[in-house]
Scaffold this active site. Sequence first.
Site, PDB file in Angstrom:
ATOM      1  NE  ARG A 209      -3.730   0.350   0.500  1.00  0.00           N
ATOM      2  CZ  ARG A 209      -4.654   0.738  -0.368  1.00  0.00           C
ATOM      3  NH1 ARG A 209      -4.947  -0.026  -1.400  1.00  0.00           N
ATOM      4  NH2 ARG A 209      -5.277   1.890  -0.205  1.00  0.00           N
TER       5      ARG A 209
ATOM      6  CG  HIS B 175      12.082  -1.390  -3.431  1.00  0.00           C
ATOM      7  ND1 HIS B 175      10.748  -1.351  -3.791  1.00  0.00           N
ATOM      8  CD2 HIS B 175      12.785  -1.205  -4.566  1.00  0.00           C
ATOM      9  CE1 HIS B 175      10.661  -1.152  -5.094  1.00  0.00           C
ATOM     10  NE2 HIS B 175      11.880  -1.062  -5.589  1.00  0.00           N
TER      11      HIS B 175
ATOM     12  CB  THR C  86      11.101   9.421   3.572  1.00  0.00           C
ATOM     13  OG1 THR C  86      11.512   8.892   2.299  1.00  0.00           O
ATOM     14  CG2 THR C  86      12.247   9.313   4.562  1.00  0.00           C
TER      15      THR C  86
ATOM     16  CD  GLU D 281      10.994  11.166  -3.896  1.00  0.00           C
ATOM     17  OE1 GLU D 281      11.197  11.048  -5.103  1.00  0.00           O
ATOM     18  OE2 GLU D 281      11.740  11.804  -3.128  1.00  0.00           O
TER      19      GLU D 281
END
Length: 208
Positions: free
Chosen positions: A94, A112, A144, A146
């Site tokens: 999400r 990631h 963060t 972004e």
Amino acid sequence: MRAMRNIVILISGRGSNMQAIVHAAQAERWPAKIAAIISNRSDAEGLSFAQEHGIAYAVVANGDYPSRAEFDAALQAEIDRFEPDVVVLAGFMRILTAPFVAHYAGRMLNIHPSLLPKFPGLATHRQALQAGETVHGATVHFVTAELDHGPIVAQAQVPVLPTDTETTLAQRVLEQEHVIYPRAVRWFIEGKLSIEAGQVRIADKATT
Ligand code: GRF
């Protein structure tokens, strides 16, 4: 301060990174408790692992909320019931709102499957293959506002082989994810991580 730190792990599916963290915490006797596993999907496979291991778990289904803001508020309320010292995103699919991210600033980690800053977003293995990369990997970073851009805690590299498909490459990367994510969470729990001028500093890295 509590002697035992509370870890809350968020998942959306399989939960293999979550399982690697749970196993490492137990095997290495971290001064930490997996306080809860929370999923945004009631059918996430990882929830049965939580159940089998007697770990508290909860579902906050995004489909039950009319907006992203309302979902994030409900998710935050559920997470905070478990008084987390660190929130660990482990395949949590999400995009989070800025207020939610701000609430957990400096205490929320993500993994990631690429060598950030390369290939943020989805389909990272396909992107790496299409770009003709010879090296690929995974990144643990602080979250963060972004997407996939926060300060980097750890990375692992793997070779990209000429015979690779998305599946074989993903599998090779995932094996490394299971190494670096538990290690990074352990560093956090041990108070070894700090962020200075947007960069992560790891204290006493050599001793672990
Ligand atoms: C992992 O590849 C992770 O890097 C990405 O989603 C996948 C989740 O796998 N964010 P799992 O649920 O931990 O098995």
